[in-house]
Design an enzyme around this catalytic site. Structure first.
Site, mmCIF file in Angstrom:
data_model
loop_
_atom_site.group_PDB
_atom_site.id
_atom_site.type_symbol
_atom_site.label_atom_id
_atom_site.label_comp_id
_atom_site.label_asym_id
_atom_site.label_seq_id
_atom_site.Cartn_x
_atom_site.Cartn_y
_atom_site.Cartn_z
ATOM 1 N N SER A 140 4.923 6.635 5.091
ATOM 2 C CA SER A 140 4.443 5.679 4.101
ATOM 3 C C SER A 140 5.614 4.819 3.624
ATOM 4 C CB SER A 140 3.842 6.410 2.896
ATOM 5 O OG SER A 140 3.567 5.522 1.830
ATOM 6 N N TYR A 153 3.828 12.820 -3.408
ATOM 7 C CA TYR A 153 3.457 12.097 -2.192
ATOM 8 C C TYR A 153 4.683 11.372 -1.632
ATOM 9 C CZ TYR A 153 0.794 8.932 0.857
ATOM 10 O OH TYR A 153 0.304 8.237 1.936
ATOM 11 N N LYS A 157 6.511 12.140 2.021
ATOM 12 C CA LYS A 157 6.599 11.107 3.053
ATOM 13 C C LYS A 157 8.045 10.800 3.422
ATOM 14 C CE LYS A 157 2.214 10.424 3.772
ATOM 15 N NZ LYS A 157 1.601 10.827 5.054
#
Length: 281
Positions: A140, A153, A157
């Site tokens: 990401s 998150y 990533k």
């Protein structure tokens, strides 16, 4: 002739969003695909629609035995394995670090990072033995820069990106390539899931998210799952045999810098407002 003729691929999270678009595009380009997901109804429906070039396998990517069985399924069904697209994901917990639930953080890291380790663990020996293969990991822009997503998150990533580089170095001698794709603002249900919506509710937010994400980056349109799928096809194909260890941003220029016309209000605030309106409409 397709770019992926005679290749066999696994796509995790293949029943919706980026995964489903990638399954469609891989098959269009000639690949045989094992669709892996826990959304059995959606996965079965995609496999039935696409026919004999696909098979659906229920797979919880946090379960090592499920991953092992998934890789075995690909080899047993189609004879070999050329492409692993580690794509399955969840949004993870939101909020400040002091308020982050430990169990939710553990689950997010398990889905977003541990599953990538497991996928590569079982695909690498097969690809190394055949002296070819492409592993593609969904990372990401949040793994490249801060503020694009919640803490856990983003951290997971970032881990995917460095793991990709590390494993690329190991597997390069066997001509196995390992790369990461870093999506920007892509219209998928993950935004709705971040705000606690169930799958059906999250699916209904796609239209409003398409409008909101038009102003998230220099190219004035929302990113689409097909944008990521097409990049995955390139990395899976023989057009990219000298590319490995890379984290490729597919983000409309988001990581290059915000567009000048987007300085007055943070995109994240508009996303939250849009999803709140969608949830209460």
């Amino acid at each position: 002739m397709g770019l992926l003729d005679d290749k066999v691929a696994i796509v995790t999270g293949g029943a919706s969003g980026i995964g489903a678009a990638s399954v469609d595009t891989f098959v269009e380009q000639g690949a045989s695909v094992v669709i892996a997901d826990i959304q059995d109804d959606k996965g079965d429906a995609i496999a039935q629609k696409l026919g004999k070039k696909t098979v659906y396998q229920h797979c919880d990517v946090t379960n090592e035995e499920d991953i092992k069985a998934l890789v075995e399924k690909a080899v047993e069904t189609f004879g070999h394995l050329d492409v692993l697209f580690n794509n399955a994901g969840i949004p993870g917990p939101t909020g400040g670090i002091a308020d982050t639930p430990t169990d939710a953080a553990d689950k997010a890291i398990s889905v977003l990072l541990r599953s990538v380790i497991l996928g590569m663990k079982y695909a690498a020996p097969i690809m190394s033995e055949q002296q070819s293969g492409s592993i593609i990991n969904t990372a990401s822009v949040a793994g490249i820069e801060a503020t694009h997503a919640p803490h856990v998150y983003s951290a997971a990533k970032a881990g995917v990106i460095n793991l990709t580089r590390s494993v690329a170095i190991e597997l390069g001698l066997s001509f196995v390539r390992v790369n990461a794709i870093c999506p920007g603002g892509i219209v998928t249900p993950i935004f709705g899931r971040t705000f606690g919506m169930d799958a059906e509710q999250a699916d209904k937010t796609m239209g409003v998210m398409s409008e909101v994400l038009k102003t998230a980056q220099p190219i004035p349109r929302a990113g689409l799952p097909e944008d990521i799928a097409q990049t995955a096809v390139f990395l899976a194909s023989d057009m990219s045999t000298f590319i490995t260890g890379q984290a490729i941003a597919v983000d409309g220029g988001l990581t290059a810098g915000r567009a000048n016309w987007d300085q007055s209000e943070r995109v994240g605030q508009r996303i939250a407002q849009a999803l709140f309106s969608a949830a209460n409409s």
